[in-house]
Scaffold this motif. Structure first.
Motif, mmCIF file in Angstrom:
data_model
loop_
_atom_site.group_PDB
_atom_site.id
_atom_site.type_symbol
_atom_site.label_atom_id
_atom_site.label_comp_id
_atom_site.label_asym_id
_atom_site.label_seq_id
_atom_site.Cartn_x
_atom_site.Cartn_y
_atom_site.Cartn_z
ATOM 1 N N ALA A 247 0.811 -1.225 0.000
ATOM 2 C CA ALA A 247 0.000 0.000 0.000
ATOM 3 C C ALA A 247 0.842 1.271 0.000
ATOM 4 C CB ALA A 247 -0.950 0.006 1.193
ATOM 5 N N GLN A 248 2.180 1.125 0.047
ATOM 6 C CA GLN A 248 3.072 2.299 0.073
ATOM 7 C C GLN A 248 2.649 3.272 1.171
ATOM 8 O OE1 GLN A 248 5.914 2.791 -2.118
ATOM 9 N NE2 GLN A 248 5.462 0.604 -2.249
ATOM 10 N N LEU A 249 2.503 2.751 2.400
ATOM 11 C CA LEU A 249 1.993 3.560 3.508
ATOM 12 C C LEU A 249 3.055 4.512 4.036
ATOM 13 C CD1 LEU A 249 0.005 0.856 5.513
ATOM 14 C CD2 LEU A 249 -0.847 2.475 3.810
ATOM 15 N N SER A 250 2.640 5.683 4.379
ATOM 16 C CA SER A 250 3.507 6.671 5.006
ATOM 17 C C SER A 250 2.689 7.485 6.003
ATOM 18 C CB SER A 250 4.124 7.602 3.955
ATOM 19 O OG SER A 250 4.945 8.570 4.563
ATOM 20 N N PRO A 251 3.030 7.458 7.293
ATOM 21 C CA PRO A 251 4.140 6.684 7.867
ATOM 22 C C PRO A 251 3.843 5.199 7.855
ATOM 23 C CG PRO A 251 2.813 7.672 9.595
ATOM 24 C CD PRO A 251 2.286 8.222 8.325
ATOM 25 N N GLU A 252 4.884 4.398 7.915
ATOM 26 C CA GLU A 252 4.720 2.954 7.892
ATOM 27 C C GLU A 252 4.153 2.443 9.209
ATOM 28 O OE1 GLU A 252 8.393 1.137 6.857
ATOM 29 O OE2 GLU A 252 8.176 1.567 4.713
ATOM 30 N N LEU A 253 3.460 1.322 9.112
ATOM 31 C CA LEU A 253 2.933 0.661 10.308
ATOM 32 C C LEU A 253 4.054 -0.129 10.959
ATOM 33 C CD1 LEU A 253 -0.470 -0.674 8.908
ATOM 34 C CD2 LEU A 253 0.047 1.555 9.911
ATOM 35 N N VAL A 254 4.249 0.082 12.263
ATOM 36 C CA VAL A 254 5.314 -0.621 12.993
ATOM 37 C C VAL A 254 4.727 -1.189 14.271
ATOM 38 C CG1 VAL A 254 7.180 0.793 12.065
ATOM 39 C CG2 VAL A 254 5.989 1.539 14.128
ATOM 40 N N ILE A 255 5.428 -2.161 14.824
ATOM 41 C CA ILE A 255 4.956 -2.817 16.044
ATOM 42 C C ILE A 255 6.156 -3.261 16.855
ATOM 43 C CG2 ILE A 255 4.850 -5.157 15.081
ATOM 44 C CD1 ILE A 255 2.181 -5.512 16.575
ATOM 45 N N ASP A 256 6.022 -3.197 18.187
ATOM 46 C CA ASP A 256 7.056 -3.736 19.061
ATOM 47 C C ASP A 256 6.391 -4.646 20.083
ATOM 48 O OD1 ASP A 256 5.820 -2.075 20.890
ATOM 49 O OD2 ASP A 256 7.408 -0.573 20.882
ATOM 50 N N ASP A 257 7.166 -5.135 21.032
ATOM 51 C CA ASP A 257 6.656 -6.111 21.996
ATOM 52 C C ASP A 257 5.459 -5.579 22.779
ATOM 53 O OD1 ASP A 257 8.720 -7.619 21.133
ATOM 54 O OD2 ASP A 257 9.926 -7.491 22.970
ATOM 55 N N SER A 258 5.597 -4.349 23.293
ATOM 56 C CA SER A 258 4.538 -3.821 24.148
ATOM 57 C C SER A 258 3.263 -3.576 23.358
ATOM 58 C CB SER A 258 5.008 -2.532 24.831
ATOM 59 O OG SER A 258 5.300 -1.540 23.877
ATOM 60 N N VAL A 259 3.399 -3.049 22.133
ATOM 61 C CA VAL A 259 2.210 -2.813 21.301
ATOM 62 C C VAL A 259 1.556 -4.142 20.948
ATOM 63 C CG1 VAL A 259 1.404 -1.903 19.083
ATOM 64 C CG2 VAL A 259 3.126 -0.646 20.395
ATOM 65 N N TYR A 260 2.365 -5.148 20.642
ATOM 66 C CA TYR A 260 1.816 -6.450 20.277
ATOM 67 C C TYR A 260 1.038 -7.052 21.444
ATOM 68 C CZ TYR A 260 1.618 -11.246 18.539
ATOM 69 O OH TYR A 260 1.182 -12.485 18.118
ATOM 70 N N SER A 261 1.585 -6.972 22.658
ATOM 71 C CA SER A 261 0.887 -7.531 23.817
ATOM 72 C C SER A 261 -0.437 -6.820 24.040
ATOM 73 C CB SER A 261 1.766 -7.418 25.064
ATOM 74 O OG SER A 261 1.969 -6.059 25.422
ATOM 75 N N SER A 262 -0.449 -5.508 23.814
ATOM 76 C CA SER A 262 -1.691 -4.752 23.969
ATOM 77 C C SER A 262 -2.729 -5.189 22.936
ATOM 78 C CB SER A 262 -1.402 -3.257 23.838
ATOM 79 O OG SER A 262 -2.601 -2.515 23.782
#
Length: 465
Positions: A247-262
Motif C-alpha cells: 500500500a506504500q503507507l507513510s508513515p509505515e505501520l510498525v509494532i514492538d513487543d509492548s504494542v503487540y501484547s496490547s
C-alpha cells in the motif's frame, strides 16, 4: 614727563573657512550623514543616517564676541563654521547641511537600520473546548507499555475498562476513534472499518497473500490446531512489512513487543494469564487483519490530532498575534518549555534577533522563586513570542522617526531547548512581510528532528524613499 601710550595691537584677520573645518575634514573629502532623518531645505531630498557624500564647499564664517576673563575688560572675537555644501550620492544638486551632522566614518549599522525591534512574550489561552478535546484525544490512542519477557506470564492480566457514558461523551468527534471502538467491540470484523482504510490496503487485506500466508503459518506452527500467541509474533511483523510495501503507507505501520501484547489483549478479551490459552486456527487471519487495521486507524487518528492541534494554534495566532508593524513574526507552541523565536537578519549583518533576549526566564535567582512562563499545554495556557518592527514611514523626519529595517532576506527559525526534546509538540508561526500579507506555518516536532526548526525565509524591500 608722561610715558607715551602703546599703540593698540592690530586685529588678526579672520581665518579662512577651510581652516575652521574639524580635524581630518578637507574640501573633496568623503563624509557621511550621521543625524536623524531630515530634510535640510524646501523641496530637497531627504537625508538618512549613512548617506554618503563629498564635501565641496564651506559656508560663511560666523563671528561672535565673548568677554574674556582678563584683568582689563576686553572682548574676544570667536569664529566658527556651521554649514558646508555636500553632494550626496543619488542626488542631483549639492546641499547646504549642518557641519555637526557629518562624520568622516560611516555610522554603525545600529544607527543606520532598525536592528532593535520590539520583542514580547505573553501567555495566550486556547479555547476551552479545544483544550478539552485535545486532552481527550490523547487519552484515546494509547498503547500498553508492558514488555514481552520469557519470565513474565503470557499474555499479561487484562485490565478491563467499561466504556462508560462519560468516557464515550469525552472522546473526540473522529471517524477513526469511532472505528477503533467498533473494532474493539467486534475484533474479527475488520471489514467494518474498510471505508476508512487506504484502498490499496483493503486490497491487501482481502487478497490471496494474507489468506495463503495465514494458512501456511497455521500448518507449519500449529500442533493439533493450537499454538502460542508469542510464536506468531514474527509472522505478524512480516505481514505488516508486506502491507507497508503493497500500500506504500507513510508513515509505515510498525509494532514492538509492548504494542503487540496490547493488541493481543484487545483482540481476545477472554484470554487467561497462562500460556496454554492459545488462539484458534481460524482466528489467525482475523487477528492479522485486526492488527493491520487497528494500527492504521491509530496512526491516522494521531495524524488527525496533530493536524487539528496545528489548526488550533494557527487560529490562536490569527486572534492573538500583533496586528501592527512590518515586518512582524509571532510563534506559539504547546511544548511544556518555551521555544525561542529567532529572526536571522540579512546576510552580512551576522546577527539574530532572539525572543529570549528581553524575555529571559529568571529560574536561577538566589531566592529560588524564578519567573517561569505560565505554560500549561493540557489546560490550554500557552506562550506566544513576537518580534515586531514598527512600520517604516519613508517621509517621517526628526528624532522620533523610525529607522528602516535592513533590506534583504530574513530567515525565521525556532530553537528547541534541550528540555523540550523529550516529547513531541506542535507549533505554529505567523510571518507578515513588507507587503502586509500574513502567512501561517505549522507542524509537529518529534524527538530526533533537531534543535532548530527552519520556518520560512522572506525578502524585505523597504518602501521607495
Amino acid at each position: 614727563a608722561m610715558a607715551p601710550k602703546k599703540k593698540k595691537e592690530e586685529e588678526a584677520p579672520p581665518p579662512s573657512p577651510e581652516e575652521l573645518l574639524p580635524a581630518g575634514f578637507s574640501l573633496g573629502c568623503e563624509v557621511y550623514w550621521v543625524s536623524f532623518p531630515e530634510r535640510v531645505g524646501e523641496g530637497t531630498p531627504l537625508l538618512r543616517p549613512g548617506c554618503r557624500g563629498r564635501l565641496l564647499a564651506c559656508g560663511a564664517v560666523l563671528e561672535r564676541e565673548e568677554d574674556a576673563m582678563l584683568p582689563e575688560p576686553s572682548n574676544v572675537k570667536l569664529y566658527s563654521l556651521e554649514e558646508v555644501e555636500v553632494h550626496f550620492e543619488g542626488q542631483e544638486a549639492q546641499q547646504k547641511v549642518p557641519l555637526q551632522s557629518l562624520a568622516l566614518n560611516c555610522p554603525s549599522e545600529d544607527d543606520i537600520w532598525n536592528l532593535r525591534p520590539a520583542i514580547a512574550r505573553k501567555p495566550v489561552q486556547l479555547p476551552r473546548p479545544a483544550a478539552a478535546a485535545a486532552a481527550a484525544a490523547s487519552e484515546t490512542v494509547k498503547t500498553s507499555t508492558l514488555k514481552l519477557t520469557q519470565s513474565s506470564p503470557w499474555p499479561p492480566p487484562v485490565r478491563r475498562m467499561a466504556a462508560s457514558p462519560e468516557r464515550r461523551k469525552a472522546r473526540p468527534d473522529s471517524p477513526f476513534v469511532d472505528a477503533i471502538f467498533t473494532l474493539e467491540s467486534h475484533p474479527c470484523r475488520a471489514d467494518k472499518a474498510e471505508h476508512l482504510l487506504d484502498p490499496a490496503l483493503v486490497t491487501f487485506l482481502n487478497g490471496t497473500y494474507l489468506q495463503d500466508s495465514s494458512l501456511s503459518e497455521g500448518n507449519s506452527s500449529f500442533h493439533q490446531g493450537w499454538t502460542d500467541w508469542r510464536s506468531i509474533f514474527p509472522w505478524v511483523q512480516e505481514v505488516l512489512k508486506a502491507a507497508n510495501e503493497h500500500a506504500q503507507l507513510s508513515p509505515e505501520l510498525v509494532i514492538d513487543d509492548s504494542v503487540y501484547s496490547s493488541l493481543v489483549r484487545r483482540f481476545d478479551k477472554n484470554m487467561g494469564r497462562f500460556i496454554s490459552q492459545c488462539p484458534a486456527v481460524e482466528n489467525i487471519r482475523p487477528f492479522a487483519r485486526f492488527v493491520v487495521t487497528m494500527l492504521y486507524l491509530e496512526s491516522r487518528e494521531i495524524l488527525r490530532q496533530h493536524s487539528e492541534r496545528e489548526t488550533q494554534l494557527r487560529e490562536l495566532l490569527e486572534r492573538e498575534a500583533p496586528v501592527e508593524g512590518l515586518p512582524r513574526v509571532a510563534a506559539v507552541s504547546d511544548s511544556e518549555h518555551c521555544l525561542e523565536l529567532l529572526v536571522c537578519l540579512p546576510s552580512g549583518r551576522l546577527r539574530e534577533i532572539m525572543s529570549g533576549q528581553t524575555c529571559k526566564e529568571a529560574v536561577d535567582s538566589d531566592d529560588g522563586a524564578g519567573i517561569r512562563p505560565p505554560v500549561d499545554a493540557d489546560g490550554g495556557m500557552l506562550q506566544m513570542d513576537s518580534i515586531v518592527w514598527p512600520e517604516f514611514d519613508p517621509q517621517a523626519i526628526g528624532p522620533d522617526a523610525a529607522l528602516c529595517p535592513p533590506p534583504g532576506e530574513y530567515k525565521v527559525r525556532l530553537s528547541v531547548p534541550p528540555s523540550s526534546r523529550a516529547a513531541a509538540f506542535h507549533w505554529a508561526c505567523q510571518v507578515v512581510g513588507a507587503d502586509g500579507q500574513s502567512q501561517l506555518f505549522s507542524a509537529t516536532w518529534c524527538p530526533g528532528d533537531g534543535d532548530k526548526i527552519e520556518v520560512f525565509a522572506f525578502e524585505y524591500a523597504p518602501p521607495v524613499i
